[in-house]
Scaffold this active site. Structure first.
Site, mmCIF file in Angstrom:
data_model
loop_
_atom_site.group_PDB
_atom_site.id
_atom_site.type_symbol
_atom_site.label_atom_id
_atom_site.label_comp_id
_atom_site.label_asym_id
_atom_site.label_seq_id
_atom_site.Cartn_x
_atom_site.Cartn_y
_atom_site.Cartn_z
ATOM 1 N N SER A 180 1.612 -9.743 -0.960
ATOM 2 C CA SER A 180 1.126 -8.215 -0.724
ATOM 3 C C SER A 180 1.609 -7.775 0.480
ATOM 4 O O SER A 180 1.783 -6.363 0.528
ATOM 5 C CB SER A 180 -0.330 -8.028 -0.880
ATOM 6 O OG SER A 180 -0.931 -8.988 -0.103
ATOM 7 N N LYS A 238 0.875 -1.306 -0.029
ATOM 8 C CA LYS A 238 0.113 0.111 -0.017
ATOM 9 C C LYS A 238 0.761 1.262 -0.108
ATOM 10 O O LYS A 238 0.488 2.419 -0.558
ATOM 11 C CB LYS A 238 -0.883 -0.158 1.106
ATOM 12 C CG LYS A 238 -2.249 -1.065 0.938
ATOM 13 C CD LYS A 238 -3.177 -0.743 1.803
ATOM 14 C CE LYS A 238 -4.249 -1.789 1.696
ATOM 15 N NZ LYS A 238 -4.156 -3.166 2.389
ATOM 16 N N GLU A 293 -9.860 6.391 3.921
ATOM 17 C CA GLU A 293 -10.313 5.390 4.812
ATOM 18 C C GLU A 293 -9.514 4.047 4.646
ATOM 19 O O GLU A 293 -8.571 3.758 3.866
ATOM 20 C CB GLU A 293 -11.646 4.879 4.103
ATOM 21 C CG GLU A 293 -11.340 4.033 2.773
ATOM 22 C CD GLU A 293 -10.492 4.214 1.433
ATOM 23 O OE1 GLU A 293 -10.360 5.318 1.393
ATOM 24 O OE2 GLU A 293 -9.895 3.237 0.977
HETATM 25 C C1 PLP Z 1 -5.110 -4.051 1.992
HETATM 26 C C2 PLP Z 1 -4.283 -5.295 1.757
HETATM 27 C C3 PLP Z 1 -4.731 -6.145 0.672
HETATM 28 C C4 PLP Z 1 -5.879 -6.049 -0.061
HETATM 29 O O1 PLP Z 1 -5.825 -4.786 -1.030
HETATM 30 P P1 PLP Z 1 -5.799 -4.778 -2.563
HETATM 31 O O2 PLP Z 1 -6.241 -3.442 -2.989
HETATM 32 O O3 PLP Z 1 -6.777 -5.853 -3.004
HETATM 33 O O4 PLP Z 1 -4.413 -5.049 -2.926
HETATM 34 C C5 PLP Z 1 -3.951 -7.299 0.439
HETATM 35 N N1 PLP Z 1 -2.818 -7.603 1.164
HETATM 36 C C6 PLP Z 1 -2.406 -6.733 1.963
HETATM 37 C C7 PLP Z 1 -1.113 -7.165 2.846
HETATM 38 C C8 PLP Z 1 -3.165 -5.755 2.525
HETATM 39 O O5 PLP Z 1 -2.690 -4.886 3.551
#
Ligand code: PLP
Length: 440
Positions: free
Chosen positions: A379, A88, A110
């Protein structure tokens, strides 16, 4: 790179907002149109991510895990190694540079899992901006450690106690703030959703993931991978990883949604399978939303707070309907199993969100040959999930530790108590014009 047609991706996307927001969105769109043609701006962005967030993140081959699962060789794109622990931060750093160009001084956001709020608070501190973060009251309970850090970083965190008390309500609240403040305030949207140009804008910044990945896999194996797998909440990490590969039709793209605890209403967050979600317009854009019989937004569940969003990126919805993206899901149990496997075989603690991509990725890899290559976009890292994971894998020692820790806290009050830890403010303390609404 994907481009919208007037903000639309096939049937999805667009801009359905109160008139009062149109100037801010138009301003943003024009700035974005100009900057995306500006190679120097991209370079400035990449330099910031390198100097501040540790990019490029590595591409890690998983030898032991691949041998254990059999089938394709598994690689991880390590977004967990970003500063703040998830992908993010890429998006917020990019939007931070935009805010500077727009000459604004305040940002609002948000947040669901708290990761986007934390990333925004970090960006605001680094770039000298004022930050207000809206967060569902239930999400605050689930992810208090992120809230703790947001407040330490100087952000104003506002709990939202309406509806299901999660991301969707927080998003409504942020839009309401923006309607009153958009001349001075930029809304840092956290995922590839919302009114145009946000889905495209967020994808543009997150595409740094896929661009690096393309170079790294070329260097490692001399060709593109056979498949790329990512979890899909709002869709930003998936779009980031996928976007440079959309025209390479030999690369299978798999998006994994939260299967939760079953297929009942409110038990999952699957929006891309037939019969779960329907096209609707909410929160400023048109996409597949989980809805009840009356067309009201439905409830969602996931073991991972970052995946329980009721809508999905219009770009993902379009790619799914056009067949370019394969939708899969993993339930809570499969997610915990994948979480354990990655720790045990590779020494990496993944976020529960990312563990959905792992579960889907392992399943896919097992059906492939061992001369094929599959990349999973990891992610985020799992530190923030320690309480949820501890509940899933109970250890009496952990509970005893928490009890002792609580005693230490109450016996030795520190000189500087965290201001709002005991009493959550139910209305925003600062100066926005819609205080009254929130009392209502
Ligand atoms: C917020 C988050 C997601 C989901 O958000 P996307 O916009 O679909 O990428 C996935 N993995 C992590 C670690 C997150 O913090």
């Amino acid at each position: 790179m994907i481009r919208s047609q007037n903000g639309m991706f096939g049937d999805f996307g667009g801009r359905f907002v109160p008139e009062i927001l149109l100037p801010a969105l138009t301003e943003l769109e024009q700035m974005f149109a100009q900057l995306r043609e500006d190679a120097d701006f991209w370079q400035e962005y990449v330099t910031l991510t390198r100097q501040f967030s540790g990019r490029p993140t590595p591409l890690t081959p998983c030898h032991r895990l691949s041998d254990h699962i059999g089938g394709a060789r598994i690689w991880l794109k390590r977004e967990d190694l970003n500063h703040s622990g998830a992908h993010k931060v890429n998006n917020v750093l990019g939007q931070g540079l935009l805010v500077k160009r727009l000459g604004k001084k305040r940002v609002i956001a948000e947040t669901g899992a708290g990761q986007h709020g934390l990333a925004t608070a970090i960006m605001a501190a680094r770039l000298g901006l004022e930050a207000t973060i809206y967060m569902g009251a239930d999400d605050i309970e689930r992810q208090y450690s992120n809230v703790f850090w947001m407040r330490q970083l100087g952000a104003n965190v506002v709990p939202v106690s309406t509806g299901a008390r999660t991301l969707k309500e927080a998003m409504d609240e942020a839009l309401r703030d923006w309607a009153a403040s958009c001349e001075t305030t930029h809304y840092v949207l956290g995922t590839a959703c919302g009114p145009a140009p946000f889905p495209e804008l967020v994808t543009y910044f997150q595409s740094v993931i896929g661009i690096e990945l393309q170079d790294q896999i070329q260097e490692a194996i001399g060709r593109l991978p056979d498949a790329i797998v990512a979890c899909v909440g709002g869709g930003s990490n998936a779009m980031g990883a996928f976007s440079p590969f959309l025209d390479h039709h030999d690369v299978t793209l798999v998006g994994v949604e939260a299967g939760g605890r079953g297929m009942g209403d409110g038990d999952h967050s699957i929006r891309l399978k037939p019969d779960t979600a329907e096209t609707g317009i909410a929160q400023g854009f048109k996409t597949l939303f989980l809805q009840n019989e009356d067309g009201q937004l439905g409830h969602t569940h996931s073991i991972a707070a970052g995946l329980d969003y009721v809508g999905v990126s219009p770009i993902i919805a379009h790619l799914s309907q056009s067949g370019r993206l394969t939708a899969d899901s993993a339930n809570d149990e499969e997610v915990l199993e994948a979480f354990k496997l990655l720790m045990k075989f590779e020494g990496i603690i993944p976020a529960l969100e990312s563990s959905h991509a792992l579960a889907g990725g392992f399943r896919k890899a097992a059906t492939m040959n061992n001369d094929q290559h599959l990349v999973i976009n990891l992610s985020g890292r799992g530190d923030k999930d320690i309480f949820n994971v501890a509940r899933a894998f109970p250890q009496p020692e952990w509970t005893a530790f928490l009890q002792r820790e609580l005693e230490r806290h109450t016996q030795e009050p520190s000189a500087q108590q965290e201001p709002s830890a005991e009493q959550e403010p139910s209305v925003q303390k600062s100066d926005t014009a819609h205080k009254e609404n929130r009392h209502a």
